[in-house]
Design a protein around this motif. Structure first.
Motif, PDB file in Angstrom:
ATOM      1  N   ARG A  26       0.828  -1.211   0.000  1.00  0.00           N
ATOM      2  CA  ARG A  26       0.000   0.000   0.000  1.00  0.00           C
ATOM      3  C   ARG A  26       0.854   1.249   0.000  1.00  0.00           C
ATOM      4  O   ARG A  26       0.544   2.242  -0.677  1.00  0.00           O
ATOM      5  CB  ARG A  26      -0.946  -0.013   1.206  1.00  0.00           C
ATOM      6  CG  ARG A  26      -2.160  -0.875   0.941  1.00  0.00           C
ATOM      7  CD  ARG A  26      -2.981  -1.098   2.168  1.00  0.00           C
ATOM      8  NE  ARG A  26      -3.849   0.034   2.460  1.00  0.00           N
ATOM      9  CZ  ARG A  26      -4.814  -0.011   3.363  1.00  0.00           C
ATOM     10  NH1 ARG A  26      -5.040  -1.104   4.036  1.00  0.00           N
ATOM     11  NH2 ARG A  26      -5.547   1.045   3.607  1.00  0.00           N
TER      12      ARG A  26
ATOM     13  N   ARG B 141       0.853   9.561  -4.014  1.00  0.00           N
ATOM     14  CA  ARG B 141      -0.005   9.620  -2.825  1.00  0.00           C
ATOM     15  C   ARG B 141       0.886   9.338  -1.622  1.00  0.00           C
ATOM     16  O   ARG B 141       2.107   9.279  -1.743  1.00  0.00           O
ATOM     17  CB  ARG B 141      -1.083   8.531  -2.897  1.00  0.00           C
ATOM     18  CG  ARG B 141      -2.036   8.666  -4.031  1.00  0.00           C
ATOM     19  CD  ARG B 141      -3.192   7.686  -3.870  1.00  0.00           C
ATOM     20  NE  ARG B 141      -2.813   6.317  -4.116  1.00  0.00           N
ATOM     21  CZ  ARG B 141      -3.070   5.301  -3.301  1.00  0.00           C
ATOM     22  NH1 ARG B 141      -3.688   5.516  -2.165  1.00  0.00           N
ATOM     23  NH2 ARG B 141      -2.720   4.080  -3.610  1.00  0.00           N
TER      24      ARG B 141
ATOM     25  N   GLY C 228      -0.395   6.960   1.040  1.00  0.00           N
ATOM     26  CA  GLY C 228      -0.705   5.666   1.628  1.00  0.00           C
ATOM     27  C   GLY C 228      -1.085   5.810   3.085  1.00  0.00           C
ATOM     28  O   GLY C 228      -1.262   6.916   3.576  1.00  0.00           O
ATOM     29  N   PRO C 229      -1.220   4.707   3.818  1.00  0.00           N
ATOM     30  CA  PRO C 229      -1.655   4.783   5.211  1.00  0.00           C
ATOM     31  C   PRO C 229      -0.736   5.686   6.024  1.00  0.00           C
ATOM     32  O   PRO C 229       0.483   5.557   5.940  1.00  0.00           O
ATOM     33  CB  PRO C 229      -1.547   3.333   5.695  1.00  0.00           C
ATOM     34  CG  PRO C 229      -1.616   2.511   4.478  1.00  0.00           C
ATOM     35  CD  PRO C 229      -1.043   3.316   3.374  1.00  0.00           C
ATOM     36  N   MET C 230      -1.317   6.619   6.759  1.00  0.00           N
ATOM     37  CA  MET C 230      -0.505   7.564   7.515  1.00  0.00           C
ATOM     38  C   MET C 230      -0.875   7.629   8.990  1.00  0.00           C
ATOM     39  O   MET C 230      -0.033   7.918   9.827  1.00  0.00           O
ATOM     40  CB  MET C 230      -0.664   8.975   6.932  1.00  0.00           C
ATOM     41  CG  MET C 230       0.028   9.203   5.620  1.00  0.00           C
ATOM     42  SD  MET C 230       1.780   8.958   5.697  1.00  0.00           S
ATOM     43  CE  MET C 230       2.318  10.466   6.471  1.00  0.00           C
ATOM     44  N   TYR C 231      -2.128   7.402   9.327  1.00  0.00           N
ATOM     45  CA  TYR C 231      -2.573   7.747  10.674  1.00  0.00           C
ATOM     46  C   TYR C 231      -2.603   6.561  11.618  1.00  0.00           C
ATOM     47  O   TYR C 231      -2.389   6.725  12.812  1.00  0.00           O
ATOM     48  CB  TYR C 231      -3.962   8.386  10.619  1.00  0.00           C
ATOM     49  CG  TYR C 231      -3.996   9.655   9.808  1.00  0.00           C
ATOM     50  CD1 TYR C 231      -2.876  10.472   9.758  1.00  0.00           C
ATOM     51  CD2 TYR C 231      -5.115  10.036   9.109  1.00  0.00           C
ATOM     52  CE1 TYR C 231      -2.881  11.633   9.016  1.00  0.00           C
ATOM     53  CE2 TYR C 231      -5.134  11.195   8.369  1.00  0.00           C
ATOM     54  CZ  TYR C 231      -4.013  11.990   8.323  1.00  0.00           C
ATOM     55  OH  TYR C 231      -4.016  13.138   7.596  1.00  0.00           O
ATOM     56  N   ALA C 232      -2.898   5.360  11.110  1.00  0.00           N
ATOM     57  CA  ALA C 232      -3.090   4.235  12.015  1.00  0.00           C
ATOM     58  C   ALA C 232      -1.788   3.917  12.733  1.00  0.00           C
ATOM     59  O   ALA C 232      -0.804   3.548  12.112  1.00  0.00           O
ATOM     60  CB  ALA C 232      -3.564   3.024  11.228  1.00  0.00           C
TER      61      ALA C 232
ATOM     62  N   GLN D  22      -1.411  -0.265  10.289  1.00  0.00           N
ATOM     63  CA  GLN D  22      -2.583  -0.344   9.415  1.00  0.00           C
ATOM     64  C   GLN D  22      -3.078  -1.765   9.197  1.00  0.00           C
ATOM     65  O   GLN D  22      -4.225  -2.087   9.455  1.00  0.00           O
ATOM     66  CB  GLN D  22      -2.234   0.298   8.073  1.00  0.00           C
ATOM     67  CG  GLN D  22      -3.378   0.352   7.099  1.00  0.00           C
ATOM     68  CD  GLN D  22      -4.516   1.187   7.620  1.00  0.00           C
ATOM     69  OE1 GLN D  22      -4.348   2.348   7.934  1.00  0.00           O
ATOM     70  NE2 GLN D  22      -5.679   0.575   7.756  1.00  0.00           N
TER      71      GLN D  22
ATOM     72  N   ASP E 261      -6.423  -3.749  10.378  1.00  0.00           N
ATOM     73  CA  ASP E 261      -7.329  -4.361   9.400  1.00  0.00           C
ATOM     74  C   ASP E 261      -7.623  -5.797   9.787  1.00  0.00           C
ATOM     75  O   ASP E 261      -8.769  -6.259   9.713  1.00  0.00           O
ATOM     76  CB  ASP E 261      -6.696  -4.330   8.009  1.00  0.00           C
ATOM     77  CG  ASP E 261      -6.772  -2.966   7.366  1.00  0.00           C
ATOM     78  OD1 ASP E 261      -7.540  -2.142   7.881  1.00  0.00           O
ATOM     79  OD2 ASP E 261      -6.068  -2.733   6.384  1.00  0.00           O
TER      80      ASP E 261
ATOM     81  N   ASP F 236      -6.588   6.764   1.479  1.00  0.00           N
ATOM     82  CA  ASP F 236      -5.814   5.635   1.971  1.00  0.00           C
ATOM     83  C   ASP F 236      -5.038   6.022   3.226  1.00  0.00           C
ATOM     84  O   ASP F 236      -4.651   5.159   4.010  1.00  0.00           O
ATOM     85  CB  ASP F 236      -4.861   5.158   0.876  1.00  0.00           C
ATOM     86  CG  ASP F 236      -4.484   3.703   1.048  1.00  0.00           C
ATOM     87  OD1 ASP F 236      -5.127   3.048   1.888  1.00  0.00           O
ATOM     88  OD2 ASP F 236      -3.582   3.224   0.363  1.00  0.00           O
TER      89      ASP F 236
ATOM     90  N   MET G  57      -6.163   7.301   5.825  1.00  0.00           N
ATOM     91  CA  MET G  57      -6.927   6.882   7.007  1.00  0.00           C
ATOM     92  C   MET G  57      -7.284   5.412   6.937  1.00  0.00           C
ATOM     93  O   MET G  57      -8.106   4.943   7.701  1.00  0.00           O
ATOM     94  CB  MET G  57      -8.207   7.691   7.097  1.00  0.00           C
ATOM     95  CG  MET G  57      -7.962   9.134   7.311  1.00  0.00           C
ATOM     96  SD  MET G  57      -9.505  10.006   7.373  1.00  0.00           S
ATOM     97  CE  MET G  57     -10.046   9.917   5.700  1.00  0.00           C
ATOM     98  N   GLY G  58      -6.721   4.717   5.988  1.00  0.00           N
ATOM     99  CA  GLY G  58      -7.047   3.299   5.853  1.00  0.00           C
ATOM    100  C   GLY G  58      -8.339   3.056   5.123  1.00  0.00           C
ATOM    101  O   GLY G  58      -8.888   1.968   5.192  1.00  0.00           O
ATOM    102  N   VAL G  59      -8.854   4.060   4.423  1.00  0.00           N
ATOM    103  CA  VAL G  59     -10.080   3.876   3.647  1.00  0.00           C
ATOM    104  C   VAL G  59      -9.692   3.311   2.290  1.00  0.00           C
ATOM    105  O   VAL G  59      -9.059   3.979   1.493  1.00  0.00           O
ATOM    106  CB  VAL G  59     -10.837   5.206   3.491  1.00  0.00           C
ATOM    107  CG1 VAL G  59     -12.015   5.040   2.570  1.00  0.00           C
ATOM    108  CG2 VAL G  59     -11.295   5.683   4.842  1.00  0.00           C
TER     109      VAL G  59
END
Lengths: 190, 374, 427, 183
Positions: C125, C134, C136-140, C148, C152, D62, D64-66
């Motif tokens: 990802r 982009r 990609g996953p940033m906050y989790a 991330q 999931d 993506d 936020m994992g969406v």
């Protein structure tokens, strides 16, 4: 391409076809009026031979009068959205200048791509059990456009192979674009 | 599937597959019923109307200026030509003359919107064929165009910018310079798309020679836009029936040769280049003057009459047939939506194709369901 | 944020607002002038250097690890021999020790597969995001969305297990198991470093290729049992694809086996140690001409076997919704996903063992870094290649896929075997 | 696993310290659900284009994992992006029922909220909340991607407040066993 010579040719080729320039023509395009539905197919096939092989639109106008407010569903809050004092009255207003009559005005637009010319054909048919011959045998483009006119205005196209609803859901009753259409509440209107 | 009855007609060699209305590659809410015999399609029935909002009926209870806002939502991917078509028809009824600056601005906006729309097509067509990255690259450029629009009129998709009598707002010098910068940035990117997608061997193998439409069939079915030109028919409303001063600009109409999916695709790619040319020329020769014609009231009441106006929208020949009875709202509004007419050929075109080609063919026709169903 | 959207400044001289927003063209004109690019580059260099440092340190420590391993081996052997002499039931404790040792290995392998699933999905990802401008996953989890995929997974565990009413219940439930179990089994003889494998099998190469072919049964089961036409089509396409690509894949390994003369993965790894002219690695990928050709063929066939783009016909998102997985939700779906990534990892390890020298260092002086790091680095490099292709290429059509296999890959794999035979005359 | 969720509050009832167990579980469960809201790839009209823009490079959900999923079986969120037409109402209800619990709905745009510009049309459902329950409404015609971003944040707030002791995720349907969803 000279439209007058074209019309003269047509009259010579298919006797009995009356193709007259419409006094209330569609702005900026030559518009001819057919005197009877029987002349539609000969005229269209003649025009197709002369290069007008691109069917641009098929449509119809309901000349009954101003649209009826019962054709619209109303918002939940405001039962009469059109009766706000500052808003102009937009429905059910008869205009004295307009020539209302209980008839449908059919319109076909044919185009000649290499000559960059287009010609509009018009035909008036009565409002009761309206029917015109279908052009699907000549132009395949007529298929869906005729279905649309049938669905929204209820004009039957005789000879159409697959004349059924295309846009509106199955449970919708009536033909929405008719001026006297009354909306029957269904399960999604509360 | 476990029962014999699951097959229509009780025959084992016929399979009915329902594509849509929720399917990743139907570009909205189209439903296609496919009858398969092995891998070959024997019958295809497109079923539309899942986005039929009754705009024609609504227009009969709205003022003319309000109708312009409704047009934005037909072809929501490129809304400017929709605005323009309705305004042209209404202006024909009113008989007003549009100032040259407004005409130029209309051309600029329509062509920029064509680029944005074709970029979206390019990206989504890549997704249909399994290439995900071009989509995001195309959206990067598209966002810049949307930024320009936002700067101009405050909206990203539904602009309501072209009004009856002219345009809503004038451009600022900063806007013009930003547009020039964007075009300078965009031109090399088109080469990048060619490298990434257009001439990729797998992409070519999947699209060339697939979904062929002959010249005769294209005209017979009334196709328009890149779908018609992909088959080699030279028909562009901008050339054949010029409006809004298109005859003043020098551009060519790219034509395909074989009428395959790839021809239709590449016609659009080449059209973007022509649009860049037009925008550059229009901005360079922008005349001074008013942007709104004199004498257009807030409540438009055209004299009784009928008008037909059509424009070359991003998807083809968008025609508006407008009837006025002298009242404040249109008496009848008919739309010749290019997507609607283009989609009809699907029922003939898919028959005899392999089921694996459905997505490639459907994608190459480039429909927008909002316009198809209106 | 403040860099991207600076405050508007009104210039009296120009009579208008100055730049209110950085236009993308300006931002990309010179990346090096942007502090965030410099920071990122620095971070990347730090990570690479850190990995090397850790590798060298661990390389020193690994000698002690080898000692531990040898002690354990001798200890088990000693238990086998001596305990019966003290009156214990024959072989009991020795068996217990064996069982413990084997369970330990199994746990390690399952952990490897799970961790690979978590890591590879996150990596893919992030990687795809950066290829597509982009983030990609940033906050989790805070730093670059490190948590991330773990989150999931937890969410998927707690999802409702929806099953279509008309589905074939037992088969529907069994299918994910049939897919994941061979994936775990196939890892048994895989080398994670020099001679670092869970099971030492004489027929390791054959075993891996054979067991990994079993999963296709689970895929067909999933497609059939879901009672969904898209699932069925996906399952059948997958069966056809995997079965046909198995052939060139196995034939692509044959040259390697001919060079080595053994099916044991450790022997294959051993055969690629050493250097030509003292610096050029003797990996099979450099054994021109059969080596590179076999490598390419094996790479392409592996892509197809693991259902990756450009061969992801069975789960083609735009055609078949989600293929055979369409009707699976929650953890059952996650098992399919896990198996897919396990097979990717397996293919990457196979590529590095067969062609890229396994645990051998690319240059003699780098042999100080332990073999498992080289092995992992090569496998991850191959995984990067898989992902790179995934996010670049469009997808084949199903008949072109078969054409490509039978008309291109298979003849060339035969040719490759012939070339290897000719090469053996000189070696 | 859903079974554990349902049984856990009942099983630890009366056990001293049960609350701590449940709240600790809540922290992890909510955390994971919050950052893994997968929407169905499902667009209706104009708002769908803005939804696509939201997944694309500039807005990049993506982060936020969406991550959009094509099949409703693997999705958590349904973004109703566009006008809900009466003909489309039936498929929407069906897709909603195909999604596994816990599921959320974001109503994006004026059309989905209340009918929007088509408030008096004969063929438009005046608000998607007449046919399925909605968690978050987004105003706008169409809403900007930032507005959708805010809606996802609001949905995350809502997920954060879910408690398994109050039956979060354990639905009446889940208690009855697998649902009878014809596919």
């Amino acid at each position: 391409m000279n439209i007058e010579s074209l019309v003269a040719d047509l009259a010579a080729k298919v006797p009995g076809v009356v193709l007259a320039a419409d006094p209330s023509y569609v702005k900026s395009y030559p518009t001819m009026r057919l005197s009877s539905a029987a002349y539609l197919l000969p005229a269209a096939s003649f025009l197709k031979e002369r290069g007008f092989d691109y069917l641009e639109i098929i449509t119809a106008v309901d000349w009954l009068g101003p649209v009826s407010p019962e054709g619209y569903t109303r918002g939940g809050r405001n039962p009469h959205p059109f009766s706000a004092p500052e808003a102009p009255a937009l429905v059910a207003v008869k205009n004295p200048a307009a020539a209302y009559k209980p008839a449908f005005d059919m319109l076909w637009c044919l185009a000649n791509i290499p000559a960059r010319a287009r010609l509009l054909l018009r035909l008036e048919i009565p409002r009761e059990d309206p029917a015109v011959p279908s052009l699907t045998g000549l132009f395949k483009a007529a298929d869906w456009q005729e279905r649309e006119v049938f669905d929204l205005l209820g004009v039957r196209f005789e000879g159409h192979p697959n004349l059924k609803k295309i846009l509106t859901p199955d449970f919708l009753q009536g033909h929405p674009l008719r001026k006297d259409y009354v909306h029957v509440k269904d399960r999604y209107d509360e | 599937m476990s029962k014999v009855d699951a097959f229509p007609g009780g025959k084992f060699d016929q399979l009915f597959v329902n594509l849509g209305p929720q399917h990743p590659s139907t570009h909205g809410v189209l439903r296609v019923g496919l009858t398969l015999e092995g891998e070959v399609i024997t019958k295809a029935e497109p079923d539309i109307g899942y986005l039929h909002r009754g705009t024609s009926k609504l227009a009969e209870a709205r003022g003319y200026h309000q109708c312009v806002a409704l047009t934005d939502r037909w072809d929501y991917v490129s809304a400017m030509p929709n605005n323009l078509a309705l305004c042209l028809a209404a202006e024909k009824l009113l008989g007003v003359e549009i100032p040259p600056r407004a005409q130029h601005l209309r051309v600029v906006m329509c062509e920029l919107n064509r680029i944005a729309s074709h970029l979206l097509f390019l990206g989504t067509y890549g997704i249909d064929l399994g290439a995900f990255t071009p989509f995001l690259h195309a959206f990067r450029e598209r966002e810049m165009i949307l930024d320009l629009y936002e700067m101009l009129c405050g909206a990203r998709l539904t602009y309501n910018y072209i009004r009856i009598g002219g345009v809503m707002a004038d451009i600022s010098p900063e806007w013009a310079s930003k547009t020039g910068e964007f075009l300078g940035f965009f031109k090399p990117r088109m080469k990048e798309y060619d490298d990434l997608l257009s001439f990729n061997p797998i992409f070519l193998a999947r699209t060339q020679g697939v979904g062929l439409i002959s010249k005769e069939a294209a005209v017979d079915w009334g196709l328009s836009g890149p779908n018609l030109r992909g088959s080699g028919v030279d028909y562009d409303v901008r050339k054949s029936d010029p409006y809004s001063g298109y005859d003043r600009f020098d551009f060519s109409v790219p034509l395909g040769k074989a009428g395959s999916c790839w021809d239709r695709y590449y016609c659009r790619a080449l059209e973007m280049r022509q649009s860049v040319r037009i925008v550059e020329a229009a901005l360079a020769g922008l005349p001074e003057g008013d942007i709104v014609a004199k004498g257009v009231a807030k409540t438009v009441k055209p004299p009784p009459g009928e008008a037909y106006a059509h424009v070359e929208a991003s998807r083809g020949d968008l025609g508006i047939y407008l009837v006025s009875d002298g009242g404040p709202s249109p008496y009848r509004l008919h739309v010749r939506a290019p997507s609607f007419v283009n989609l009809a050929i699907l029922q003939e075109m898919l028959v005899g194709c392999k089921v694996a080609d459905v997505v490639a063919i459907l994608g190459s026709i480039d429909i927008v369901l909002g316009e198809t169903d209106r | 944020m403040s860099e991207l959207y600076p405050k508007p400044v009104f210039s009296k001289k120009a009579g208008r607002l100055l730049k209110t927003r950085l236009w993308p063209t300006e931002r990309w004109a010179s990346p090096w002038s942007q502090p965030q690019y410099r920071r990122s580059a620095g971070m990347l260099a730090g990570i690479i250097f850190g990995i090397l440092l850790v590798g060298v340190v661990v390389g020193e420590l690994s000698k002690w690890g080898d000692l531990l391993y040898r002690l354990l081996l001798t200890g088990t052997a000693w238990l086998h021999q001596t305990l019966p002499a003290y009156g214990a039931p024959a072989g009991f404790l020795g068996d217990a020790a064996d069982i413990t040792w084997i369970s330990f290995k199994v746990i390690v392998i399952v952990a490897v597969i799970n961790l690979n699933g978590l890591w590879a999905v996150w990596w893919e990802r992030k990687l795809s995001a950066h290829m597509q401008s982009r983030l990609g996953p940033m906050y989790a989890g805070g730093f670059h969305g490190w948590a991330q995929t773990a989150l999931d997974a937890v969410k998927l565990l707690l999802k409702e297990d929806a099953r279509p009413a008309d589905a074939d219940g037992a088969v529907h439930r069994l299918a994910p198991v049939v897919v994941i179990v061979p994936a775990v089994l196939a890892f048994a003889p895989v080398l994670f470093g020099k001679e670092l494998a869970a099971a030492k099998l004489d027929v390791g190469a054959l075993y891996v290729l054979a067991v990994s072919g079993v999963s296709v049964i689970g895929i067909v089961m999933a497609g059939w049992a879901s009672n969904n036409k898209f699932s069925l089509l996906g399952g059948l396409r997958s069966a056809a694809q995997v079965v046909s690509y198995e052939i060139p894949r196995i034939f692509a390994v044959v040259p390697v086996l001919m060079f080595v003369g053994s099916l044991d993965l450790a022997v294959i790894d051993q055969a690629q140690q050493g250097y030509w002219w003292g610096f050029f690695p003797r990996w099979f990928v450099f054994w021109f001409p059969a080596g590179p050709l076999a490598f390419l063929l094996f790479l392409i066939a592996s892509l197809a076997e693991t259902n990756r783009v450009p061969f992801d016909i069975p789960e083609a998102e735009s055609e078949l919704v989600a293929g055979f997985m369409t009707e699976y939700s929650g953890m059952k779906w996650a098992l399919f996903f896990l198996a897919e990534y396990a097979y990717v990892l397996l293919a990457c390890f196979m590529l590095s063992v067969f062609f890229l020298g396994g645990g051998a260092a690319p240059l003699p002086f780098l042999a100080i870094v332990p073999s498992w790091i080289w092995m992992l680095a090569k496998a991850l490099a191959m995984m990067f290649l898989f992902m790179w292709l995934r996010w670049t290429l469009p997808r084949f059509r199903v008949d072109q896929l078969m054409d490509f296999n039978w008309k291109f890959l298979l003849p060339w794999s035969f040719a490759c075997v012939g070339l290897a035979g000719i090469m053996l005359l000189w070696i | 696993m859903g079974v554990i969720l349902e049984r856990l509050p009942g099983a630890v009832k009366g056990v001293p310290g049960a609350g701590v167990v449940l709240t600790t579980a809540d922290v992890f469960i909510d955390w994971s659900r919050k950052y893994s809201l997968w929407p169905v790839t499902f667009g209706l009209a104009c708002c769908a284009i803005e939804m696509m823009a939201a997944y694309a490079s500039r807005f990049d959900f993506d982060r936020m994992g969406v991550m959009p999923r094509p099949s409703p079986r693997q999705a958590d969120v349904m973004i109703i992006a566009g006008t809900v037409v009466k003909k489309m109402a039936e498929p929407i209800i069906r897709i909603y029922h195909q999604m596994p619990e816990p599921r959320f709905v974001i109503s994006m745009g004026s059309c989905a909220n209340c009918g929007g510009p088509y408030y008096d049309s004969y063929s438009v459902v005046k608000g998607v909340d007449r046919i399925i329950p909605v968690d978050v409404y987004v105003a706008g015609c169409p809403p900007r991607p930032e507005a959708l971003f805010y809606a996802v944040l609001k949905l995350q707030e809502k997920v954060q407040k879910m408690r398994i002791s109050k039956g979060a995720g354990a639905t009446p349907q889940a208690e009855k066993g697998p649902r009878n969803v014809a596919a």
